[in-house]
Design an enzyme around this catalytic site. Structure first.
Site, PDB file in Angstrom:
ATOM      1  N   HIS A  31     -13.576 -14.205  -6.700  1.00  0.00           N
ATOM      2  CA  HIS A  31     -14.739 -13.379  -6.366  1.00  0.00           C
ATOM      3  C   HIS A  31     -16.002 -14.030  -6.909  1.00  0.00           C
ATOM      4  O   HIS A  31     -16.296 -13.957  -8.093  1.00  0.00           O
ATOM      5  CB  HIS A  31     -14.575 -11.959  -6.923  1.00  0.00           C
ATOM      6  N   HIS A  38      -8.953 -13.118   1.332  1.00  0.00           N
ATOM      7  CA  HIS A  38      -7.745 -12.841   0.564  1.00  0.00           C
ATOM      8  C   HIS A  38      -7.271 -11.413   0.840  1.00  0.00           C
ATOM      9  O   HIS A  38      -7.981 -10.608   1.428  1.00  0.00           O
ATOM     10  CB  HIS A  38      -7.966 -13.081  -0.932  1.00  0.00           C
ATOM     11  N   CYS A  73      -8.440   0.784  -5.338  1.00  0.00           N
ATOM     12  CA  CYS A  73      -8.415  -0.483  -4.602  1.00  0.00           C
ATOM     13  C   CYS A  73      -7.695  -1.509  -5.463  1.00  0.00           C
ATOM     14  O   CYS A  73      -7.599  -1.351  -6.678  1.00  0.00           O
ATOM     15  CB  CYS A  73      -9.825  -0.997  -4.333  1.00  0.00           C
ATOM     16  N   HIS A  75      -5.302  -5.600  -5.325  1.00  0.00           N
ATOM     17  CA  HIS A  75      -4.774  -6.782  -4.646  1.00  0.00           C
ATOM     18  C   HIS A  75      -3.274  -6.849  -4.854  1.00  0.00           C
ATOM     19  O   HIS A  75      -2.826  -6.812  -6.013  1.00  0.00           O
ATOM     20  CB  HIS A  75      -5.400  -8.047  -5.230  1.00  0.00           C
ATOM     21  N   GLU A  93      -4.190   2.297 -13.078  1.00  0.00           N
ATOM     22  CA  GLU A  93      -5.614   2.616 -13.111  1.00  0.00           C
ATOM     23  C   GLU A  93      -5.887   4.088 -13.396  1.00  0.00           C
ATOM     24  O   GLU A  93      -6.843   4.419 -14.092  1.00  0.00           O
ATOM     25  CB  GLU A  93      -6.212   2.235 -11.752  1.00  0.00           C
ATOM     26  N   TYR A 110     -13.208  -6.737   5.868  1.00  0.00           N
ATOM     27  CA  TYR A 110     -14.650  -6.599   5.673  1.00  0.00           C
ATOM     28  C   TYR A 110     -15.162  -7.698   4.753  1.00  0.00           C
ATOM     29  O   TYR A 110     -14.393  -8.350   4.036  1.00  0.00           O
ATOM     30  CB  TYR A 110     -14.984  -5.225   5.076  1.00  0.00           C
ATOM     31  N   GLU A 119     -17.229  -9.868  -1.570  1.00  0.00           N
ATOM     32  CA  GLU A 119     -15.870  -9.469  -1.211  1.00  0.00           C
ATOM     33  C   GLU A 119     -15.611  -9.991   0.199  1.00  0.00           C
ATOM     34  O   GLU A 119     -16.474  -9.886   1.064  1.00  0.00           O
ATOM     35  CB  GLU A 119     -15.711  -7.943  -1.219  1.00  0.00           C
ATOM     36  N   GLU A 121     -12.198  -9.616   2.380  1.00  0.00           N
ATOM     37  CA  GLU A 121     -10.824  -9.156   2.262  1.00  0.00           C
ATOM     38  C   GLU A 121     -10.228  -8.641   3.574  1.00  0.00           C
ATOM     39  O   GLU A 121     -10.904  -7.962   4.338  1.00  0.00           O
ATOM     40  CB  GLU A 121     -10.760  -8.030   1.228  1.00  0.00           C
ATOM     41  N   TRP A 166     -17.101  -0.857   1.507  1.00  0.00           N
ATOM     42  CA  TRP A 166     -15.821  -0.785   2.215  1.00  0.00           C
ATOM     43  C   TRP A 166     -15.480   0.657   2.569  1.00  0.00           C
ATOM     44  O   TRP A 166     -15.012   0.912   3.676  1.00  0.00           O
ATOM     45  CB  TRP A 166     -14.698  -1.456   1.418  1.00  0.00           C
TER      46      TRP A 166
END
Length: 186
Positions: A31, A38, A73, A75, A93, A110, A119, A121, A166
């Protein structure tokens, strides 16, 4: 003798323009001002009453600090299924468990920039029902609230919205097909 171990660096899956995996990279190195495509995910979690859990990202996060957004959110790690990644991030989280997890927008992608960080992704979007009360990690989530879906969508569509880029794109797409996924109040 005490041995201090450093946790392994979080890895993200790099993608080609067709969305196929082409490698991995440390998340911390990906990032930046020009972020390679990604794999990521977004999750919208609802309580038993049908309210959406909205979060504000921690103010110390590198990407979009302090921004109001969807529930979670993250990965997927290399070789980790998207559903498993969603469940892992919700637990890590927010201290919550997902039930009735559904993939709703499998091809959402986006690009967004803020503060010199971009971003880029392919970000499949999930919805679920959440079990428990949020116990957020302060390094991930600054604050949270339960919100009606209609109010969140209206906020996302507003010109002066404080919602993440997003989620501003995802909310109307999710709303257009809400009859296929919307959890019914218990």
């Amino acid at each position: 003798m005490n041995v201090v171990t450093t946790p392994p660096a979080e890895q993200v899956v790099l993608l080609d323009d067709g969305g196929r995996p082409i490698g991995v990279a440390d998340k911390a190195t990906v990032h930046g001002a020009q972020t390679p495509l990604h794999l990521a995910f977004s999750c919208y979690g609802f309580d038993e009453a049908g309210r959406l859990l909205v979060t504000w990202r921690a103010r110390d996060k590198r990407t979009f600090p302090g921004v109001r957004t969807n529930t979670c959110c993250g990965h997927p790690a290399p070789d980790e299924a998207g559903e498993d990644a969603v469940r892992r991030r919700l637990a890590d989280e927010l201290g919550m468990t997902a039930v009735d997890l559904q993939l709703v927008l499998p091809d959402f992608a986006y690009r967004a920039s803020a503060g010199g960080v971009e971003e880029n992704e392919l970000c499949p979007v999930y919805v679920c029902r959440l079990v428990g009360e949020p116990r957020p990690r302060p390094d991930e989530v600054d604050s949270w609230e339960w919100c009606s879906w209609d109010a969140f969508v209206a906020d996302a569509r507003a010109d002066d919205s404080d919602i993440s880029p997003w989620a501003r794109l995802q909310a109307p797409l999710l709303d257009a097909c809400r009859d296929t996924w919307m959890p019914r109040p218990a």
